[in-house]
Design a protein around this motif. Sequence first.
Motif, mmCIF file in Angstrom:
data_model
loop_
_atom_site.group_PDB
_atom_site.id
_atom_site.type_symbol
_atom_site.label_atom_id
_atom_site.label_comp_id
_atom_site.label_asym_id
_atom_site.label_seq_id
_atom_site.Cartn_x
_atom_site.Cartn_y
_atom_site.Cartn_z
ATOM 1 N N GLU A 50 16.639 -51.247 15.687
ATOM 2 C CA GLU A 50 17.316 -52.473 16.101
ATOM 3 C C GLU A 50 16.981 -52.802 17.542
ATOM 4 N N ARG A 51 16.698 -54.068 17.826
ATOM 5 C CA ARG A 51 16.462 -54.510 19.201
ATOM 6 C C ARG A 51 17.810 -54.894 19.800
ATOM 7 N N GLU A 52 18.475 -53.864 20.353
ATOM 8 C CA GLU A 52 19.836 -54.074 20.829
ATOM 9 C C GLU A 52 19.883 -55.117 21.931
ATOM 10 N N GLY A 53 20.843 -56.003 21.788
ATOM 11 C CA GLY A 53 21.066 -56.981 22.841
ATOM 12 C C GLY A 53 19.973 -58.004 22.986
ATOM 13 N N HIS A 54 19.112 -58.162 21.965
ATOM 14 C CA HIS A 54 17.988 -59.080 22.099
ATOM 15 C C HIS A 54 18.457 -60.493 22.434
ATOM 16 N N ASP A 55 19.438 -61.003 21.683
ATOM 17 C CA ASP A 55 19.912 -62.363 21.916
ATOM 18 C C ASP A 55 20.543 -62.501 23.289
ATOM 19 N N LEU A 56 21.288 -61.490 23.709
ATOM 20 C CA LEU A 56 21.913 -61.524 25.033
ATOM 21 C C LEU A 56 20.846 -61.494 26.122
ATOM 22 N N ALA A 57 19.818 -60.668 25.952
ATOM 23 C CA ALA A 57 18.743 -60.594 26.944
ATOM 24 C C ALA A 57 17.989 -61.912 27.033
ATOM 25 N N PHE A 58 17.784 -62.557 25.885
ATOM 26 C CA PHE A 58 17.093 -63.844 25.866
ATOM 27 C C PHE A 58 17.916 -64.896 26.599
ATOM 28 N N ALA A 59 19.231 -64.933 26.322
ATOM 29 C CA ALA A 59 20.107 -65.895 26.994
ATOM 30 C C ALA A 59 20.173 -65.618 28.498
#
Length: 312
Positions: free
Chosen positions: A189-198
């Motif tokens: 799993e790419r943890e925090g991917h959406d948070l990192a992108f935002a």
Amino acid sequence: MDRMAKSLVLFSAALMAHQVPSFFVYGEPDRPIDLGFLHVETVMERRSLHSGRVSAHKHDRMAQITFWSRGRGEYFIEDRRLDFIAPAVSFIPSGVVHGFTVAPDESDAVVASIADSALPPIAALSALPIEEPLMVRGQAESRFWPSLAATMQRLLEEYQLGQGAPLAALLAVAMNDIALLGRTGRTGEREGHDLAFAFRRLVDRHFRDAWPVERYVAALGTTPHLLARACGTSHGLSVKAFIDRRRLIEAKRLLVFTIRSVEDVAYEIGFRDPAYFSRFFRKHVGEPPGQWRAGQVQSSHLGAAKEPSPTV
């Protein structure tokens, strides 16, 4: 003078006016794009505009994949200069300054432009991190090059035929091949991917405002721990280091690609005190900004600022 030629004149004027231009696609003025926008063409379709020399520019609303099927040349991404021989491929997120010089009679590439709004669901199907630029060169014997070449060619053909349905799936396959070629794929799993992108998007908008870390946390509706973990997993940096790097990248852009003074560059990226900016720059680069700029200009003239390694 046709529209594309006029755009080139505007590009040159914008560069001399102390800014790196943002284009829609190369040579066309920036404009809002439709939700889910995708565009595919070859580099040499715009040969009459650039003649193989694409100067410093960026795209503020979309990322690009450029697959070089033939030729050789010099690429630059931000402050890096990279020699390449086809096959080669780059992934450039929105907002990243880039350009290249190639022999137009010997070189060509397929370029896929992907709106930021369309990118996350496509990226979720691949192993390619989309927050950072990547260029893969060498490894000509890799079995992934023929796969990527076939996918990019089909992507171009489907786009030319107006077949929109397969494009997102083909892009996901291409991005996965790029990750495998670059050995940057991640398992699990790419943890925090959406948070990192935002977070990256928020930093791009506000790094000039000198926001403290706490303000980013509040704006994202998260916690310091979750943001630190997402930033470390996706970017390999602490939150503060990521913000500092973004400011440093912008400083280097302005020092290399414009004629603005060091003091003006400091104010542009949010430093009220030019002396503090100079200390910040020296800490991260090893020399003051004026000296670093002079070295870049000299290296450019001498052709000595090239990286010899086969991959990035």
